[in-house]
Structure formats: C-alpha cells, structure tokens
Design an enzyme around this catalytic site. Sequence first.
Site, PDB file in Angstrom:
ATOM      1  N   GLY A   1      37.333  33.741  35.423  1.00  0.00           N
ATOM      2  CA  GLY A   1      37.269  35.183  35.160  1.00  0.00           C
ATOM      3  C   GLY A   1      36.622  35.886  36.339  1.00  0.00           C
TER       4      GLY A   1
ATOM      5  N   PHE B   1      44.043  37.002  29.025  1.00  0.00           N
ATOM      6  CA  PHE B   1      43.618  38.419  28.929  1.00  0.00           C
ATOM      7  C   PHE B   1      44.483  39.314  29.810  1.00  0.00           C
ATOM      8  CE2 PHE B   1      39.095  36.570  28.347  1.00  0.00           C
ATOM      9  CZ  PHE B   1      39.270  36.449  26.974  1.00  0.00           C
TER      10      PHE B   1
ATOM     11  N   GLY C   1      41.151  49.386  44.053  1.00  0.00           N
ATOM     12  CA  GLY C   1      41.841  50.567  43.505  1.00  0.00           C
ATOM     13  C   GLY C   1      41.778  50.576  41.988  1.00  0.00           C
TER      14      GLY C   1
ATOM     15  N   GLU D   1      38.308  44.110  34.869  1.00  0.00           N
ATOM     16  CA  GLU D   1      38.422  44.415  36.308  1.00  0.00           C
ATOM     17  C   GLU D   1      37.071  44.281  37.026  1.00  0.00           C
ATOM     18  OE1 GLU D   1      41.239  47.294  37.671  1.00  0.00           O
ATOM     19  OE2 GLU D   1      42.510  46.995  35.915  1.00  0.00           O
TER      20      GLU D   1
ATOM     21  N   GLU E   1      28.036  43.244  36.158  1.00  0.00           N
ATOM     22  CA  GLU E   1      27.265  42.311  36.998  1.00  0.00           C
ATOM     23  C   GLU E   1      28.011  42.038  38.311  1.00  0.00           C
ATOM     24  OE1 GLU E   1      27.949  41.971  33.666  1.00  0.00           O
ATOM     25  OE2 GLU E   1      25.934  42.589  33.066  1.00  0.00           O
TER      26      GLU E   1
HETATM   27  N1  COS Z   1      39.142  43.857  50.191  1.00  0.00           N
HETATM   28  C1  COS Z   1      39.662  43.054  51.147  1.00  0.00           C
HETATM   29  N2  COS Z   1      39.181  41.801  51.384  1.00  0.00           N
HETATM   30  C2  COS Z   1      38.157  41.374  50.631  1.00  0.00           C
HETATM   31  C3  COS Z   1      37.583  42.159  49.622  1.00  0.00           C
HETATM   32  C4  COS Z   1      38.104  43.439  49.430  1.00  0.00           C
HETATM   33  N3  COS Z   1      37.599  44.255  48.485  1.00  0.00           N
HETATM   34  N4  COS Z   1      36.587  41.475  49.040  1.00  0.00           N
HETATM   35  C5  COS Z   1      36.528  40.284  49.669  1.00  0.00           C
HETATM   36  N5  COS Z   1      37.471  40.223  50.634  1.00  0.00           N
HETATM   37  C6  COS Z   1      37.716  39.117  51.549  1.00  0.00           C
HETATM   38  C7  COS Z   1      36.473  38.878  52.404  1.00  0.00           C
HETATM   39  O1  COS Z   1      36.517  39.671  53.574  1.00  0.00           O
HETATM   40  C8  COS Z   1      36.587  37.421  52.723  1.00  0.00           C
HETATM   41  O2  COS Z   1      37.526  37.239  53.777  1.00  0.00           O
HETATM   42  P1  COS Z   1      37.299  36.133  54.942  1.00  0.00           P
HETATM   43  O3  COS Z   1      37.309  34.820  54.249  1.00  0.00           O
HETATM   44  O4  COS Z   1      38.456  36.352  55.847  1.00  0.00           O
HETATM   45  O5  COS Z   1      35.978  36.457  55.530  1.00  0.00           O
HETATM   46  C9  COS Z   1      37.194  36.819  51.465  1.00  0.00           C
HETATM   47  O6  COS Z   1      37.875  37.898  50.825  1.00  0.00           O
HETATM   48  C10 COS Z   1      36.161  36.236  50.540  1.00  0.00           C
HETATM   49  O7  COS Z   1      35.231  37.277  50.205  1.00  0.00           O
HETATM   50  P2  COS Z   1      33.821  36.981  49.520  1.00  0.00           P
HETATM   51  O8  COS Z   1      33.084  35.988  50.347  1.00  0.00           O
HETATM   52  O9  COS Z   1      33.142  38.288  49.278  1.00  0.00           O
HETATM   53  O10 COS Z   1      34.247  36.328  48.139  1.00  0.00           O
HETATM   54  P3  COS Z   1      33.351  35.665  46.999  1.00  0.00           P
HETATM   55  O11 COS Z   1      34.045  34.460  46.520  1.00  0.00           O
HETATM   56  O12 COS Z   1      31.949  35.571  47.456  1.00  0.00           O
HETATM   57  O13 COS Z   1      33.380  36.636  45.723  1.00  0.00           O
HETATM   58  C11 COS Z   1      33.522  38.441  44.245  1.00  0.00           C
HETATM   59  C12 COS Z   1      33.653  37.859  45.657  1.00  0.00           C
HETATM   60  C13 COS Z   1      32.567  37.736  43.306  1.00  0.00           C
HETATM   61  C14 COS Z   1      33.019  39.823  44.458  1.00  0.00           C
HETATM   62  C15 COS Z   1      34.954  38.392  43.686  1.00  0.00           C
HETATM   63  O14 COS Z   1      35.286  37.097  43.358  1.00  0.00           O
HETATM   64  C16 COS Z   1      35.186  39.323  42.495  1.00  0.00           C
HETATM   65  O15 COS Z   1      35.364  40.532  42.644  1.00  0.00           O
HETATM   66  N6  COS Z   1      35.202  38.732  41.304  1.00  0.00           N
HETATM   67  C17 COS Z   1      35.556  39.459  40.097  1.00  0.00           C
HETATM   68  C18 COS Z   1      36.991  39.331  39.815  1.00  0.00           C
HETATM   69  C19 COS Z   1      37.388  40.230  38.703  1.00  0.00           C
HETATM   70  O16 COS Z   1      37.254  41.444  38.789  1.00  0.00           O
HETATM   71  N7  COS Z   1      37.905  39.628  37.634  1.00  0.00           N
HETATM   72  C20 COS Z   1      38.386  40.371  36.529  1.00  0.00           C
HETATM   73  C21 COS Z   1      39.822  40.054  36.394  1.00  0.00           C
HETATM   74  S1  COS Z   1      40.891  41.337  36.572  1.00  0.00           S
HETATM   75  S2  COS Z   1      40.878  42.103  34.760  1.00  0.00           S
END
Ligand code: COS
Length: 385
Positions: free
Chosen positions: A131, A156, A241, A363, A367
């Site tokens: 998730g 989901f 977005g 989304e 947290e």
């Molecule tokens: N736009 C473009 N690129 C992005 C980005 C964004 N918003 N966020 C991260 N990236 C890129 C980073 O630049 C990085 O690239 P490089 O490997 O080339 O350096 C790569 O993606 C990994 O980024 P990061 O290290 O930040 O990833 P993490 O695994 O640490 O985790 C979180 C990021 C936890 C923030 C992410 O997994 C997340 O948003 N999780 C929630 C997912 C979600 O919303 N789930 C609900 C389902 S949809 S209903």
Amino acid sequence: MSFKLTDEQLMIQSMVREFSRKVVAETAAERDKTKEFPADNLKKMAELGLLGMMVPFDYEGSDSDTVGYVLALSEIAYSCASTAVVMSVHNSIVCESILNFGTEDQKQHYLKDLAMGKYIGAFALTEPEAGSDPVSQQTTAVKDGDHYIINGTKRFITTGKNSGLVIVTAKTDPEARHKGISTFIVTRDNPGLVVGNTEDKMGLRASDTTDLHLEDCRVPAADMLGKEGEGFKIVMKGLDGGRIGIAAQSLGVAQAAFDAAVKYAKQRDQFGQKISKFQGLRWIIADMATEIEAARQLTLSAAAMKDSKKRFTTQASMAKLYASEMVNRVTAKALQMHGGYGFTKDYPVERFYRDARVFTIYEGTSEIQRVVISNNILKDKRTTK
Ligand code: COS
C-alpha cells in the site's frame, strides 16, 4: 500567493456548480444507499467536457488548467463525493499519465476515448501487501515476444469494475526496487483482467472499489506506458496530481458540510433562540470557515504551481494533508452541530462525515504525505534502502 480567478476559471466554476447542484445532487443520497455507480452523471459530465479536463483540444479534451479542474472537481464533490472520486482518478492520474508519458499512438487510441468519456479510467498500483510501500509489489510482467504477460492481484482499485481501461503497475525486474517497476495500459476486453471482490465501504459507496486479478494477462509491448523501469516515477508523478484532486474533493465535501451546518444553526431553536446565536457555535463556525479557506489557498496554490510547470510534489502533499485532515474536522463539527439529527439519514451530514473519512488514507495516507513533505525539505534521505 493570492488568487484572482480568470474569467475562464470562473465560468467553469459556475457552470459545474449549476450542473452539480441541479443534477448530481439529486441522486447522491439514494446512490449512497443503493451503491449504484454514477454512470448517468458521468455520461452528462462527458458532454460537459469534465472527463478530459486537462487534456488538450487535439485529444478531444477541454484544455483547462489545473486551477479550473480543482474548481470543477470541488463542485462535483460538493454534491456527490462518489462521483467526484471517479472523476478525480480518471482525470488526475489516468488521463494525465497518458498525456505525460504516452506515445502518440496511445494518445490517439486511448486518451481521446478517455477524454470523450467513452470509458472511465482506473489506476491499479496497490496490492494486498503493498500500500504505502508500492516498491514491495508482487505483480510481475514477463516479456514474451512482442507482449508482456502480467500476473498478480491489485487491491482497493477505484472504478475497478466500471472502468474501461486500467493503468497497471508490475515488476519487470523483480530483483530491482524502484527501477524494476513498469506501467501498462490494460483494456477491459482483455480476458486476463478479472474483477474480484468489491469492497463494502463506510463511505463513497457509489464508487466501486475492487480487487483486480491479472491472470496470464497478455498485453502488447506497445501498451507499456513510458519505458521499462520507469513505472515508479510515472506513478509518483501521477500521484502528485492525484493528491491535488483529493484536496479538491476535501474542499467540496467540507463546503457542503459547512453550508448544511450554517443552515441548520440558523433554523434550529433551543432555549428560546436560534442556536446560531450561541457564541459556542459561532466560534465553531468561524474556525470551520477559516480552515476551509486555508485549505482552499493551499490547494489552489499547488494547482497553480503545477500549471506553472514547476515541481509541485511538496505543495501537492501539503494540500492533500491539510485539506483531508481539515474535512474530517469540519464534517465532525457539522455533524455535532446537528445534534441527534446529524446521526440520522434525514440530514446529509452523516454521509459527508462517512465520505470524508477515506481522504486521509487513499492516494497516500497523512503519514505518507508527511514523509514526502519532510523528505523534500530535508533532501537527505531515502525512506527505504
Ligand atoms: N515525481 C517524480 N519522481 C519521483 C517522485 C515524484 N513525486 N517521488 C519520487 N520520485 C523518484 C525519485 O526521484 C527517485 O528517483 P531516482 O531513483 O532516480 O533517484 C525514485 O523515485 C525513488 O524515490 P524515493 O527514494 O523518494 O522513494 P521511496 O521508496 O523512499 O518512497 C514514498 C517514496 C514513500 C514517498 C512513496 O513510496 C509513496 O508516495 N508511497 C505512497 C504510495 C501511495 O500513495 N499509495 C496509495 C495508493 S494509490 S490509492
């Protein structure tokens, strides 16, 4: 940043407000009971250009900016949050991802149909065990000639049953982390795309949320969205977005709850006067209005930043975090102001209260938004190794 809406943005707002309050509102309470998918609303919304809002005219869209889109989505959410979430995923994530990363062929084949509302789009990232941490997903896509074979289970999925096209993520390199994920366009007629369990939810009951099973699902390599291994970035950009969309939904529901509470407070007599005369309630009303306005400014600011083509990840997460937490406070207060009546289905506030609950969850939970915001401020991290 202060906002003076353009004539076009004001026109979108007033057109959608009129449509939403006349048409969408009419069936919202009934749909909440019956869980009937708002297909008829969506058909009319397609005619109004609300299903390809930020898609250029060349691909049959309305060519609106994000600010105009936020205004429209809030207006739909004001009347029916179930209809709004379908509109949000379709526009914010599905259309935008194809617009940003699709080939010309994909735009001609899929984006045009989506923008015209021939079918609704869905986005399948989440899995039973993945998730907040999408990198741990188990779905795989294995190359087989000029196709990929996808296997796995998604969970989901908004509009999982009623969509015509799904953007699916899968691991093309199970050993790699972020760079092992790819995205695919999978259409409803694909026999390997099987709809599973539909959730029985607390709110947003007319929007279907389902499991999707990918069972030896053969997808042409030409339907990969972006390049192999680019999926994580596509998804993250799409969610940036999408999070503005959730903030817009939060605004719409909060405004509806607030208007209902003010109306009730002006009508309800207790202790020989309208309850709106009591200072205790007046202060609550002031706090609600202030919080809604703060959320509105954050949301419009994130939308304007997106429109200016600057990186808007942090602003989108701030807007989503604040607006989704705000709407939960506002709907709870609105329900409390209705007293015992707020706990009944005779008034709409209990629906607003239930619908709002998921906004701090989907989304990206509150947290996760805090992780995104603080990571971008501190820039010294990777949350996972
Ligand atoms: N736009 C473009 N690129 C992005 C980005 C964004 N918003 N966020 C991260 N990236 C890129 C980073 O630049 C990085 O690239 P490089 O490997 O080339 O350096 C790569 O993606 C990994 O980024 P990061 O290290 O930040 O990833 P993490 O695994 O640490 O985790 C979180 C990021 C936890 C923030 C992410 O997994 C997340 O948003 N999780 C929630 C997912 C979600 O919303 N789930 C609900 C389902 S949809 S209903």
